[in-house]
Write a protein that holds these residues in place. Structure first.
Motif, PDB file in Angstrom:
ATOM      1  N   UNK A 135      -1.754  -8.106 -25.722  1.00 44.63           N
ATOM      2  CA  UNK A 135      -1.412  -7.304 -24.549  1.00 44.63           C
ATOM      3  C   UNK A 135      -2.625  -7.196 -23.625  1.00 44.63           C
ATOM      4  N   UNK A 136      -2.403  -6.689 -22.426  1.00 43.88           N
ATOM      5  CA  UNK A 136      -3.521  -6.533 -21.482  1.00 43.88           C
ATOM      6  C   UNK A 136      -4.576  -5.590 -22.043  1.00 43.88           C
ATOM      7  N   UNK A 137      -4.160  -4.443 -22.561  1.00 47.91           N
ATOM      8  CA  UNK A 137      -5.131  -3.503 -23.117  1.00 47.91           C
ATOM      9  C   UNK A 137      -5.786  -4.068 -24.380  1.00 47.91           C
ATOM     10  N   UNK A 138      -5.030  -4.878 -25.122  1.00 48.56           N
ATOM     11  CA  UNK A 138      -5.614  -5.532 -26.284  1.00 48.56           C
ATOM     12  C   UNK A 138      -6.687  -6.520 -25.882  1.00 48.56           C
ATOM     13  N   UNK A 139      -6.428  -7.278 -24.827  1.00 46.58           N
ATOM     14  CA  UNK A 139      -7.436  -8.205 -24.292  1.00 46.58           C
ATOM     15  C   UNK A 139      -8.674  -7.440 -23.843  1.00 46.58           C
ATOM     16  N   UNK A 140      -8.453  -6.323 -23.154  1.00 51.63           N
ATOM     17  CA  UNK A 140      -9.578  -5.523 -22.636  1.00 51.63           C
ATOM     18  C   UNK A 140     -10.400  -4.956 -23.789  1.00 51.63           C
ATOM     19  N   UNK A 141      -9.705  -4.436 -24.816  1.00 48.95           N
ATOM     20  CA  UNK A 141     -10.447  -3.905 -25.969  1.00 48.95           C
ATOM     21  C   UNK A 141     -11.254  -5.010 -26.639  1.00 48.95           C
ATOM     22  N   UNK A 142     -10.652  -6.193 -26.781  1.00 52.67           N
ATOM     23  CA  UNK A 142     -11.368  -7.323 -27.385  1.00 52.67           C
ATOM     24  C   UNK A 142     -12.608  -7.679 -26.567  1.00 52.67           C
ATOM     25  N   UNK A 143     -12.501  -7.591 -25.239  1.00 56.65           N
ATOM     26  CA  UNK A 143     -13.652  -7.926 -24.386  1.00 56.65           C
ATOM     27  C   UNK A 143     -14.806  -6.964 -24.627  1.00 56.65           C
ATOM     28  N   UNK A 144     -14.485  -5.681 -24.831  1.00 54.32           N
ATOM     29  CA  UNK A 144     -15.546  -4.711 -25.134  1.00 54.32           C
ATOM     30  C   UNK A 144     -16.197  -5.016 -26.479  1.00 54.32           C
ATOM     31  N   UNK A 145     -15.391  -5.458 -27.438  1.00 55.16           N
ATOM     32  CA  UNK A 145     -15.934  -5.813 -28.754  1.00 55.16           C
ATOM     33  C   UNK A 145     -16.838  -7.045 -28.645  1.00 55.16           C
ATOM     34  N   UNK A 146     -16.427  -8.031 -27.851  1.00 50.67           N
ATOM     35  CA  UNK A 146     -17.237  -9.234 -27.655  1.00 50.67           C
ATOM     36  C   UNK A 146     -18.575  -8.873 -27.022  1.00 50.67           C
ATOM     37  N   UNK A 147     -18.539  -7.908 -26.096  1.00 53.66           N
ATOM     38  CA  UNK A 147     -19.772  -7.481 -25.415  1.00 53.66           C
ATOM     39  C   UNK A 147     -20.619  -6.543 -26.274  1.00 53.66           C
ATOM     40  N   UNK A 148     -20.107  -6.189 -27.458  1.00 60.60           N
ATOM     41  CA  UNK A 148     -20.864  -5.346 -28.371  1.00 60.60           C
ATOM     42  C   UNK A 148     -20.776  -3.864 -28.075  1.00 60.60           C
TER      43      UNK A 148
END
Length: 324
Positions: free
Chosen positions: A191-204
Motif C-alpha cells: 500500500x502507499x502507507x506501507x511503501x512510505x513506512x518501508x522508505x523510513x526503515x530504509x533510511x534508518x
C-alpha cells in the motif's frame, strides 16, 4: 424486520441468474446472523475509493460484521476519502485517456483508480504527516502494533477531524475504530502507507519490527478463529479476489492440517462477489466447491457466487441485510 424500498425492489425484480444469486446470498447471510453466527467480510480492489463505507459503516455499527480482512489500499483509502474528498477528481472518459494525459495526471499529483483520481497532497501526504508521529512514538518506545492499530490510533486521537470532508458516518474505518473491530491486513507493505513506512526503515529512521508482520496477523487470526467459531460458526463474505480473501480463508486448513486441531469447524457460510473468469488456474475465479478440496469449506456449507461488479452488488446485499 420489515424491509424497506430497496429490499422490496430487489425481492420483486431480482429473480433470475446473477440477480437471483444476489438475493440468495443476502438471505443466506441474514439467516447466518439470525442463528447467532459471526461474519468475516473481505475487501479487495478499491472498494474504499468506491465509497462502500456508505453502507459498510452501518453494517459495522449494527454488528452485522465481526471481523474484516482488507488490503492495505482499502485500509488507507477510506481515510483518504474522509479527509480529502473535495479534492478528488473524477474522469468519466478514463477509457479514452492517452498516455500523455495519464502523465499529465501524474504531474498534477493525481493517482487514478479507474474513473477516480486520488489527490496526492491532500490524501497521501496529509495522512503521512500524522502517521509519522504515531510510528515515531511507538518506535522510540520500542512498542509494536499492527497496521490497522496505528490507523485506529490516528482516528481515535481526533487529529484528523479538522480535515473531515464527508460525514464520518460514511467512513467504515471510523465505525471500525469506534468498535475496535478486528481487522487483518495481509500484504500491507504494497500500500502507499506501507511503501512510505518501508522508505523510513530504509533510511534508518524506524525499525521494521515496529510494524507487526503478516505472519503475526495469521497467528492472531488463528487465535481469534478458535475463540469465535463455536455455535453456528463464522461465515466468509468475500468481495473481489486476491490476498484479502486468500489469506484469511486459509486459517481453517492451517489449524486443521498443520496444527492438527481436528475439532476446528469449517467456514459456516461462503459468498464471493467476483467477475473473475473460472479458468486458467485463477483462484479468484474458482467455484466455491474447489475450496472443499483444500479443507476450507464443508460439503454442507451454504455457498454462493455472484459473478458481477462488486461496486454494484455489495451495496445491494448490505442494503438488504440492513433492511433498507
Amino acid at each position: 424486520m420489515s424491509k424497506g424500498p430497496i429490499s422490496q425492489f430487489v425481492e420483486k425484480h431480482y429473480l433470475h441468474f446473477n440477480a437471483a444469486a444476489l438475493v440468495d446470498a443476502a438471505k443466506g447471510y441474514e439467516e447466518h446472523l439470525l442463528d447467532n453466527g459471526k461474519m468475516m467480510v473481505t475487501l479487495a480492489g478499491a472498494m474504499s475509493t468506491a465509497e462502500l463505507g456508505k453502507s459498510l459503516a452501518e453494517m459495522i455499527r449494527q454488528d452485522k460484521i465481526h471481523i474484516i480482512s482488507c488490503t492495505g489500499a482499502n485500509l488507507e483509502e477510506d481515510i483518504m476519502n474522509l479527509v480529502a474528498h473535495n479534492s478528488y477528481k473524477r474522469v468519466p472518459n478514463y477509457r479514452d485517456l492517452s498516455p500523455q494525459e495519464e502523465w499529465d495526471l501524474l504531474e498534477n499529483h493525481y493517482n487514478r483508480v479507474t474513473d477516480t483520481c486520488i489527490p496526492e497532497e491532500e490524501a497521501f501526504r496529509r495522512l503521512q504527516s500524522h502517521l509519522f508521529d504515531i510510528w515515531n512514538n511507538a518506535d522510540s518506545k520500542g512498542e509494536r502494533y499492527f497496521p490497522h492499530e496505528f490507523m485506529y490510533q490516528m482516528i481515535n486521537s481526533g487529529v484528523l477531524e479538522q480535515y473531515y470532508e464527508i460525514d464520518p458516518k460514511d467512513s467504515w474505518m471510523v465505525a471500525a475504530a469506534e468498535k475496535n473491530l478486528p481487522i487483518v491486513v495481509p500484504g500491507w507493505e504494497d500500500s502507499t502507507m506501507g511503501n512510505i513506512f518501508a522508505s523510513y526503515c530504509i533510511k534508518g529512521e524506524f525499525k521494521a519490527t515496529t510494524m507487526k508482520s503478516g505472519i503475526e496477523y495469521m497467528m492472531w487470526l488463528a487465535d481469534w478463529y478458535k475463540e469465535n467459531c463455536a455455535g453456528k460458526g463464522i461465515g466468509f463474505f468475500q468481495i473481489g479476489g486476491g490476498i484479502a480473501g486468500d489469506f484469511p480463508i486459509c486459517v481453517v486448513p492451517m489449524l486443521y492440517q498443520d496444527m492438527e486441531m481436528h475439532d476446528v469447524p469449517f467456514w459456516a457460510y461462503f459468498c464471493q462477489i467476483s467477475d473473475s473468469t473460472t479458468s486458467y488456474g485463477s483462484y479468484s475465479g474458482a467455484v466455491p466447491n474447489e475450496k472443499i478440496t483444500w479443507g476450507k469449506l464443508d460439503i454442507t456449507t451454504p455457498k454462493f457466487i455472484v459473478e458481477s461488479d462488486a461496486t454494484i452488488v455489495a451495496p445491494l446485499i448490505f442494503a438488504y441485510i440492513l433492511g433498507w
